[in-house]
Design a protein around this motif. Structure first.
Motif, mmCIF file in Angstrom:
data_model
loop_
_atom_site.group_PDB
_atom_site.id
_atom_site.type_symbol
_atom_site.label_atom_id
_atom_site.label_comp_id
_atom_site.label_asym_id
_atom_site.label_seq_id
_atom_site.Cartn_x
_atom_site.Cartn_y
_atom_site.Cartn_z
ATOM 1 N N PHE A 26 0.830 -1.209 0.000
ATOM 2 C CA PHE A 26 0.000 0.000 0.000
ATOM 3 C C PHE A 26 0.854 1.245 0.000
ATOM 4 C CE2 PHE A 26 -2.265 -3.313 2.264
ATOM 5 C CZ PHE A 26 -3.479 -3.317 1.594
ATOM 6 N N SER A 27 0.494 2.197 -0.833
ATOM 7 C CA SER A 27 1.083 3.522 -0.702
ATOM 8 C C SER A 27 -0.059 4.479 -0.391
ATOM 9 C CB SER A 27 1.797 3.941 -1.988
ATOM 10 O OG SER A 27 0.851 4.329 -2.959
ATOM 11 N N MET A 28 0.260 5.574 0.270
ATOM 12 C CA MET A 28 -0.776 6.539 0.635
ATOM 13 C C MET A 28 -1.475 7.052 -0.623
ATOM 14 S SD MET A 28 -1.748 7.503 3.598
ATOM 15 C CE MET A 28 -3.489 7.713 3.387
ATOM 16 N N GLY A 29 -0.697 7.265 -1.687
ATOM 17 C CA GLY A 29 -1.266 7.767 -2.936
ATOM 18 C C GLY A 29 -2.364 6.839 -3.462
ATOM 19 N N ASP A 30 -2.081 5.529 -3.466
ATOM 20 C CA ASP A 30 -3.071 4.551 -3.947
ATOM 21 C C ASP A 30 -4.333 4.622 -3.104
ATOM 22 O OD1 ASP A 30 -1.200 3.635 -5.716
ATOM 23 O OD2 ASP A 30 -0.577 1.924 -4.482
ATOM 24 N N ILE A 31 -4.140 4.676 -1.799
ATOM 25 C CA ILE A 31 -5.292 4.660 -0.900
ATOM 26 C C ILE A 31 -6.142 5.914 -1.092
ATOM 27 C CG2 ILE A 31 -5.926 4.847 1.549
ATOM 28 C CD1 ILE A 31 -3.910 2.689 2.099
ATOM 29 N N PRO B 282 -3.844 15.564 6.250
ATOM 30 C CA PRO B 282 -3.398 15.665 7.645
ATOM 31 C C PRO B 282 -3.031 14.290 8.218
ATOM 32 C CG PRO B 282 -5.502 16.789 7.320
ATOM 33 C CD PRO B 282 -5.185 16.084 6.040
ATOM 34 N N ASN B 283 -2.061 14.270 9.116
ATOM 35 C CA ASN B 283 -1.547 13.002 9.658
ATOM 36 C C ASN B 283 -2.636 12.072 10.195
ATOM 37 O OD1 ASN B 283 1.130 13.368 9.055
ATOM 38 N ND2 ASN B 283 1.539 14.502 10.938
ATOM 39 N N LYS B 284 -3.547 12.655 10.977
ATOM 40 C CA LYS B 284 -4.575 11.808 11.613
ATOM 41 C C LYS B 284 -5.429 11.097 10.575
ATOM 42 C CE LYS B 284 -5.496 13.545 16.227
ATOM 43 N NZ LYS B 284 -6.282 14.507 17.003
ATOM 44 N N LEU C 16 -7.069 6.327 7.403
ATOM 45 C CA LEU C 16 -7.375 5.690 6.126
ATOM 46 C C LEU C 16 -6.501 4.468 5.901
ATOM 47 C CD1 LEU C 16 -7.749 8.864 3.882
ATOM 48 C CD2 LEU C 16 -9.586 7.411 4.779
ATOM 49 N N MET C 17 -5.225 4.588 6.262
ATOM 50 C CA MET C 17 -4.302 3.468 6.080
ATOM 51 C C MET C 17 -4.717 2.291 6.970
ATOM 52 S SD MET C 17 -1.723 2.262 4.454
ATOM 53 C CE MET C 17 -0.642 3.433 3.654
ATOM 54 N N GLU C 18 -5.032 2.572 8.223
ATOM 55 C CA GLU C 18 -5.409 1.494 9.144
ATOM 56 C C GLU C 18 -6.678 0.778 8.699
ATOM 57 O OE1 GLU C 18 -5.646 3.323 12.950
ATOM 58 O OE2 GLU C 18 -3.469 3.237 13.272
ATOM 59 N N LYS C 19 -7.618 1.557 8.189
ATOM 60 C CA LYS C 19 -8.871 0.983 7.717
ATOM 61 C C LYS C 19 -8.579 -0.097 6.678
ATOM 62 C CE LYS C 19 -13.163 3.015 6.059
ATOM 63 N NZ LYS C 19 -13.693 4.309 5.554
ATOM 64 N N GLU C 20 -7.614 0.192 5.821
ATOM 65 C CA GLU C 20 -7.221 -0.741 4.768
ATOM 66 C C GLU C 20 -6.509 -1.957 5.370
ATOM 67 O OE1 GLU C 20 -8.277 0.376 1.743
ATOM 68 O OE2 GLU C 20 -7.792 -1.671 1.105
ATOM 69 N N GLU D 160 5.775 10.608 8.032
ATOM 70 C CA GLU D 160 6.223 11.531 9.070
ATOM 71 C C GLU D 160 6.204 10.826 10.419
ATOM 72 O OE1 GLU D 160 4.174 15.282 9.152
ATOM 73 O OE2 GLU D 160 3.698 15.150 7.027
ATOM 74 N N LEU D 161 7.032 11.318 11.332
ATOM 75 C CA LEU D 161 7.135 10.701 12.653
ATOM 76 C C LEU D 161 5.791 10.585 13.383
ATOM 77 C CD1 LEU D 161 9.001 9.398 14.671
ATOM 78 C CD2 LEU D 161 9.635 11.663 15.502
ATOM 79 N N PRO D 162 4.949 11.624 13.403
ATOM 80 C CA PRO D 162 3.670 11.471 14.111
ATOM 81 C C PRO D 162 2.830 10.329 13.539
ATOM 82 C CG PRO D 162 4.058 13.786 13.572
ATOM 83 C CD PRO D 162 5.124 12.996 12.872
ATOM 84 N N GLN D 163 2.906 10.120 12.228
ATOM 85 C CA GLN D 163 2.161 9.008 11.620
ATOM 86 C C GLN D 163 2.683 7.676 12.143
ATOM 87 O OE1 GLN D 163 2.643 9.425 7.369
ATOM 88 N NE2 GLN D 163 1.209 11.126 7.225
ATOM 89 N N ALA D 164 4.012 7.555 12.248
ATOM 90 C CA ALA D 164 4.622 6.301 12.714
ATOM 91 C C ALA D 164 4.172 5.986 14.131
ATOM 92 C CB ALA D 164 6.144 6.403 12.644
#
Ligand SMILES: [Zn+2]
Length: 226
Positions: free
Chosen positions: A35-40, A66-68, A73-77, A95-99
């Motif tokens: 998964f890449s963020m762009g695809d999602i 925004p990070n949140k 969206l990523m987690e949902k996937e 970004e670090l906050p996302q990690a």
């Protein structure tokens, strides 16, 4: 309890490091999804929900998500049943906050006995001048889309696509020196702080990303152990 193979993998690397290509190869070998963020985002934007409209607006304006929202969206996937066996994150977290949020959320989710948290982070390392060479030299067949490169992968006969015989080629408008340098700078200031974070957790493995694709994927195969 037997230790499972590493199957919750983050693929990191500067733009042009080959992380997209290597993510796709690894995903196929392991039989899981990359998964890449762009695809999602592109996937979400096709929908009609309120969230879809919000995402579409951000994409159209060329704004970062925004990070949140990105993590949600990523987690949902990732938490869909078909991804229970693992995932590869291509260039995410950015970004670090996302990690940090991703870690906290996924570590608490379990599939059978194993938690869904990231268990391996691969960092593809390539020198800047290599990335610059790699990106600004690439071009593509206008008809069939086959990728070529001035230095690394010329057509067999000059100006003719090997695959379809077409004589027209295109280049991406943003594959310029200035754009690449600016993307490298962004990687260093925004994404690079994620690296020591995963290193401290003992998850980081560096991979020399220079050289042919199959040489790099062989190095990755040994690390992942498939
Ligand atoms: Zn072609």
């Amino acid at each position: 309890m037997q230790t499972p193979l590493k199957r919750h993998i983050v693929m990191m690397g500067a733009p042009g490091s080959g992380k997209g290509t290597q993510s796709a190869i690894l995903a196929e070998k392991l039989g899981i999804n990359a998964f890449s963020m762009g695809d999602i985002l592109r996937g979400v934007a096709k929908g009609t929900s309120k969230e879809a409209q919000e995402v579409k607006k951000l994409i159209d304006k060329g704004n970062m998500v925004p990070n949140k929202l990105a993590v949600r969206l990523m987690e949902k996937e990732l938490l869909k049943p078909e991804n229970a066996a693992g995932y590869i994150l291509d260039g995410f977290p950015r970004e670090l906050p996302q990690a940090k949020v991703l870690d906290k959320d996924l570590a608490s989710r379990k599939y059978r006995d194993y938690n869904m948290g990231v268990d391996l982070v691969l960092l593809l390392q390539v020198p800047d001048d290599y990335v610059i060479d790699r990106i600004i030299g690439r071009f593509q067949c206008a008809k069939c889309g086959t990728l070529y490169h001035e230095k690394f992968k010329q057509t067999s006969s000059f100006g003719i696509c090997d695959e379809c015989g077409c004589k027209e080629f295109t280049r991406r408008a943003d594959d310029t020196y200035e754009t690449v340098v600016s993307r490298l700078r962004t990687f260093r200031s925004v994404t690079a702080p994620v690296i020591p974070y995963y290193e401290q957790k003992g998850l980081l493995v560096c991979v020399d990303g220079t050289g042919p694709i199959d040489v790099v994927s062989e190095k990755i195969r040994k690390i992942v152990g498939y």
